[in-house]
Structure formats: C-alpha cells, structure tokens
Design a protein around this motif. Structure first.
Motif, PDB file in Angstrom:
ATOM      1  N   VAL A 147       0.900  -1.032  -0.105  1.00 39.01           N
ATOM      2  CA  VAL A 147       0.089   0.039   0.072  1.00 39.01           C
ATOM      3  C   VAL A 147       0.892   1.277  -0.109  1.00 39.01           C
ATOM      4  O   VAL A 147       1.890   1.206   0.813  1.00 39.01           O
ATOM      5  N   VAL A 148       0.592   2.290  -0.955  1.00 37.22           N
ATOM      6  CA  VAL A 148       1.539   3.425  -0.904  1.00 37.22           C
ATOM      7  C   VAL A 148       0.305   4.492  -0.532  1.00 37.22           C
ATOM      8  O   VAL A 148      -0.698   4.533  -1.157  1.00 37.22           O
ATOM      9  N   VAL A 169       1.431  -3.532  -6.249  1.00 37.60           N
ATOM     10  CA  VAL A 169       0.852  -2.007  -5.342  1.00 37.60           C
ATOM     11  C   VAL A 169      -0.433  -2.280  -5.725  1.00 37.60           C
ATOM     12  O   VAL A 169      -1.034  -2.148  -6.638  1.00 37.60           O
ATOM     13  N   PHE A 170      -1.321  -2.403  -4.643  1.00 34.14           N
ATOM     14  CA  PHE A 170      -2.583  -2.552  -5.033  1.00 34.14           C
ATOM     15  C   PHE A 170      -3.790  -1.508  -4.543  1.00 34.14           C
ATOM     16  O   PHE A 170      -4.738  -1.352  -4.554  1.00 34.14           O
ATOM     17  N   LEU A 171      -3.074  -0.298  -4.100  1.00 33.68           N
ATOM     18  CA  LEU A 171      -3.600   0.801  -3.613  1.00 33.68           C
ATOM     19  C   LEU A 171      -2.721   2.139  -3.495  1.00 33.68           C
ATOM     20  O   LEU A 171      -1.725   1.947  -2.728  1.00 33.68           O
ATOM     21  N   VAL A 172      -2.802   3.064  -3.930  1.00 30.64           N
ATOM     22  CA  VAL A 172      -2.358   4.223  -3.644  1.00 30.64           C
ATOM     23  C   VAL A 172      -3.497   5.353  -2.988  1.00 30.64           C
ATOM     24  O   VAL A 172      -4.299   5.571  -3.421  1.00 30.64           O
ATOM     25  N   ALA A 173      -3.245   5.473  -1.675  1.00 32.50           N
ATOM     26  CA  ALA A 173      -4.091   6.263  -1.027  1.00 32.50           C
ATOM     27  C   ALA A 173      -3.545   7.628  -0.665  1.00 32.50           C
ATOM     28  O   ALA A 173      -2.319   7.740   0.237  1.00 32.50           O
ATOM     29  N   GLU A 174      -4.086   8.879  -1.237  1.00 32.14           N
ATOM     30  CA  GLU A 174      -3.900  10.000  -1.464  1.00 32.14           C
ATOM     31  C   GLU A 174      -4.845  10.898  -0.402  1.00 32.14           C
ATOM     32  O   GLU A 174      -6.070  10.835  -0.631  1.00 32.14           O
ATOM     33  N   GLN A 175      -4.099  11.478   0.678  1.00 34.69           N
ATOM     34  CA  GLN A 175      -5.189  12.281   1.691  1.00 34.69           C
ATOM     35  C   GLN A 175      -5.892  13.482   1.081  1.00 34.69           C
ATOM     36  O   GLN A 175      -6.707  13.845   1.505  1.00 34.69           O
ATOM     37  N   THR A 176      -5.279  14.066  -0.012  1.00 34.38           N
ATOM     38  CA  THR A 176      -5.964  15.059  -0.524  1.00 34.38           C
ATOM     39  C   THR A 176      -7.115  14.747  -1.299  1.00 34.38           C
ATOM     40  O   THR A 176      -7.139  13.934  -1.906  1.00 34.38           O
ATOM     41  N   PRO A 177      -8.427  15.617  -1.116  1.00 32.20           N
ATOM     42  CA  PRO A 177      -9.424  15.409  -1.803  1.00 32.20           C
ATOM     43  C   PRO A 177      -9.464  15.465  -3.374  1.00 32.20           C
ATOM     44  O   PRO A 177      -8.603  16.069  -3.785  1.00 32.20           O
TER      45      PRO A 177
END
Ligand SMILES: Cc1cc2nc3c(=O)[nH]c(=O)nc-3n(C[C@H](O)[C@H](O)[C@H](O)COP(=O)(O)OP(=O)(O)OC[C@H]3O[C@@H](n4cnc5c(N)ncnc54)[C@H](O)[C@@H]3O)c2cc1C
Length: 433
Positions: A147-148, A169-177
C-alpha cells in the motif's frame, strides 16, 4: 588524524539537480568550484541511479556537463560543521576535509515528512522514497503486496517504480480530496513536460486504484506490518499488506542554513532574487528554499551559480522561468497541504520520536520544541529530529529555529577536528583545488 585542505571560489553543498546546475554554470564561467555530496553518486534524490543505470536524458546532460567542467567533485563527503565563517568541514570515509570558500551555495534538498499513526514504527512501514531507493538498490519487492499512502506526487512516482520492480501495488491512498487533485492536474497545461510525465505515470499505473481523500489510520502485525487500516472519512476498512510506503510530501533540509544563521520563512530558506540568503555570500537553491521539484531546482541552481560567479545579468535571464516554476511550486504545496484530520492520527501512546521513544502524551504539555527536547529528549537521538521534527511542527506548531554542530552525526575523530584550538587538526599545506 590531519585534515585535508581545499580552497575554492565557490563551494556547492549537495549534488542534486540544484547543486549540479549551480556547479556547472559557475565552473563554466571560470570559477574554481568544489561540489560535495554525502552520497557516492551525483544526481540527488531523483537522479541518484543515473550514473550507473542511465534512464533520463536531462540527468545525463547535467552529469556529463559537470564531468566536462573543471569543477572538483567530492563524493561521499558529508558537510557537518563550520570551522570558521568561511571554512566548512566535511567527513569522508578516510578523514575530514577542510574547505575554504569565497561564496557558498547550499543545495541540500528536502526529505520525506512522516506523520505518526499507530503502528508507523513497525518493520515494513517505510517512507515511499525510502522503499523506492531500497528496491532500486536491489531489495526484493517482487510479488510483495504494497500500500502506498500519504500525500504528494511522489506517491505515484514511487508506485510506478515499485510496480516496475515487480511489487503488487494494490492501492495508492492520497489524503488530498479528489477535487483539489483534479484542479492541480488541470493546471499542469502550463507545464507540458510535467503533464506528459504525469500522464505517463498514470498510464503505467492502469489497474492500480488511486483513491483520493483516503488515508491510513493504523498499521498492525506481529513482528512486522501485516495489515493496514484505512479510511475515506466515512468508511473504514483493512487491507492485508507486506509493506506500507507512507509519507506526507517533503520538508526542506534547513540544518545548514540554520547553522549559518540564514533566516527562514515558513520553514524554507529566505532568499533574494539572486538566491542569496540573508547571510552575505551564502546562496541557497532547490528544495531548501521550498519544495518545487527538479525543474525548479535546476533553474534556481543556475541563478545561484551565475550570481555567485559575479554574473548577475546572465542570472537574471532565468528569472521568468523561475517565476513560472514558482507558480507550480505554490500550486503543489497548496494542493498537498495536510488536512486537519492528520493531526488526530497519533493517539496518546503513539511514538512521535522513534530514536528516543517519546510518545505523544509526553509532549502535550509543552509549548515549544526547545522545552520538549530538554524535558523529554524528543529530537535528540541519532536522527537529530530529522524524522520527528516535521511531525512536531505539524502536530504542535513547533519550529526548530536553532541547530548545533555537528549538522549530521559523525565519528568522534571528525568532531575533534572541528576544534580550531587543536594544533594537530590541520596540516599546514597550501590550499589546493
Ligand atoms: C526520498 C525522496 C525521493 C524522491 N523521489 C523522487 C522521484 O522518484 N521522482 C521525482 O520526480 N522526484 C522525487 N523526489 C523529489 C526530487 O528529489 C526533488 O524535487 C529534486 O531532486 C530537488 O533537487 P535538489 O537539488 O533541490 O535536492 P536533492 O535532489 O535532494 O539533492 C540534495 C543533495 O544534497 C545532499 N546533501 C544534503 N545535505 C548534505 C550535507 N550536509 N553534506 C553533503 N551532502 C548533502 C543530499 O544527499 C542530496 O544528494 C524525491 C525526493 C525525496 C526526498
């Protein structure tokens, strides 16, 4: 042990894009230039593999240009203290260098910002840049579930790199909306090179979900990370994972500017139009003046190099390019600013300073970084606040406004050579370049 001595017109600290560009233009203008970097390779964070595995034309052009110039390159040399106002000390594997300069250009780059959350110190939880660098150096990630997460364009670049090395890589989670990220993407028409670069990365990541407005809450596992819990603010779920690559954009490296009493503004070095700091003859270029990417660093480096070489007219020819990259830099930092929820990720017993194992609850009663350091040893371990400093700044609003030598951890023998009263510390040879 005796110190080896060098003297030069212009000393450049850091050989990333900013330092390379500064050293090239200054050396081509006929100045005696020394450029040093603590890594064995030229190129800084983004181009450090380019000397051994060339992939990027721009990196090749700048590295070859520097090699053709008369600039002297000192690799694996860490600048750690100032012996006198115009003499800097650097540690190498074999000893200490004493370098006297007329003009100094600080191009020391930026580092990843870590925001603590439960489990962030578990083995297998790393900064995205760190995991990327390890995989480039041969650390096996093939077949590993990754997870990135965090924030910033580095997440996509790293996901791309890890995927190339065979990671799942099964998910890129970006905190910005999403809306903010879209607005930033649409604004890239002003920088077509960046737009093409971004579209290329997105195309290569086809099939890897890029979820905006999504961030990690905790990492769990027996002796290393096995599960990551994420949220999008309304829904919370858990993913099995071998690695969590998590970093929250970058923070400027300002230890050297602070050591030399250069003024900062909003955490970055204050410079004038010629990239000169508030200390005469000390210039600064690239990420210490604000995180703006490699192209911005290259332009600032050229301005600093030409100005330090006494060529202000040639330097000013780059002003409009810099203004354009500064627009990009402002948009980048506005887009990937941390949302307030990130302040609540660390619970009372979450470790904030991992070197000295200081937990959040131990810090809550202090009002500044200095008091917290004195009472808890927070930021006084091996990394000297390089990791927890950025977190403390965000969580508590504490600025680190003073740095003491050594700016980097060095051997005791090197420290002793920083004593100007020690008659054995330096050899009475002629300065040379
Ligand atoms: C971990 C990390 C990974 C990154 N990965 C990417 C990526 O994949 N793609 C991308 O587009 N951008 C990436 N970036 C951003 C990119 O590196 C920067 O935008 C760009 O390199 C800035 O150039 P610079 O010259 O200002 O700094 P840097 O490239 O960081 O160069 C600074 C150099 O100074 C050296 N240095 C610092 N202090 C000292 C000292 N005291 N003594 C001697 N040497 C010193 C450092 O080792 C470094 O080589 C990354 C940044 C980081 C921090």
């Amino acid at each position: 042990m005796t110190n080896e001595r060098y003297a030069c017109d212009i000393l450049v600290v850091g050989a990333g894009p900013a330092g390379l560009a500064a050293a090239c233009v200054a050396a081509e203008a006929g100045r005696q230039v020394v450029v040093l970097d603590n890594s064995p390779w030229l190129g800084g964070q983004i181009w450090r593999g380019e000397q051994t595995h060339p992939t990027q034309a721009a990196a090749q052009r700048w590295i070859q240009r520097l090699n053709k110039s008369e600039a002297r390159v000192l690799a694996s040399a860490t600048a750690f203290a100032a012996l006198s106002p115009r003499c800097l000390l650097a540690e190498t594997l074999s000893g200490v260098l004493e370098i006297t300069w007329q003009k100094l250009i600080l191009a020391t780059g930026a580092r990843e910002r870590f925001i603590p959350f439960p489990g962030w110190t578990l083995p297998g939880v790393l900064g995205p840049g760190g995991l990327h660098a390890m995989s480039q150096a041969g650390w096996p990630v093939a077949g590993k579930r990754v997870v990135v997460a965090g924030t910033g364009p580095l997440l996509l670049a790293v996901a791309d790199g890890l995927k190339r090395h065979g990671a799942h890589v099964f998910l890129v989670a970006e905190q910005t909306p999403l809306a903010k990220v879209m607005r930033f993407g649409l604004g890239l028409w002003r920088h077509p090179g960046k737009l093409v670069q971004g579209l290329g990365v997105k195309a290569r990541l086809l099939g890897v979900p890029y979820r905006c407005g999504c961030w990690p809450l905790k990492a769990e596992g027996a002796d290393r990370v096995q599960r990551v819990t994420l949220t999008n603010g309304t829904r919370t779920w858990t993913e099995d994972s071998d690695y969590l690559a998590c970093g929250f954009h970058l923070v400027p490296n300002v230890e050297w500017p602070l050591l030399l009493d250069c003024e900062l503004r909003a955490g970055a070095v204050r410079v004038n139009e010629f990239q000169e700091t508030t200390v005469a003859d000390v210039f600064c270029a690239g990420e210490p003046t604000g995180v703006g990417g490699a192209e911005c660093a290259l332009v600032e480096g050229q301005i600093a190099g030409l100005a330090a070489a006494g060529l202000p007219d040639q330097a000013s020819a780059f002003f409009s390019q810099r203004a354009s990259w500064h627009q990009f830099r402002d948009a980048l930092n506005d887009t990937f600013a941390l949302r307030p929820e990130m302040r609540g990720l660390a619970t009372a017993d979450t470790v904030i300073c991992r070197c000295e194992e200081v937990r959040r609850e131990a810090l809550e009663s202090f009002t500044d970084w200095r008091a917290a350091k004195l009472h808890t040893r927070c930021g006084m371990g091996a990394c000297q606040g390089r990791i927890c400093g950025g977190a403390a700044q965000f969580l508590f609003g504490w600025d680190n406004d003073s740095v003491r030598p050594p700016a980097f951890p060095v051997r005791v023998g090197s420290l002793m050579s920083a004593d100007p009263t020690d008659p054995t510390a330096s050899t009475p040879t002629q300065p040379r370049v």
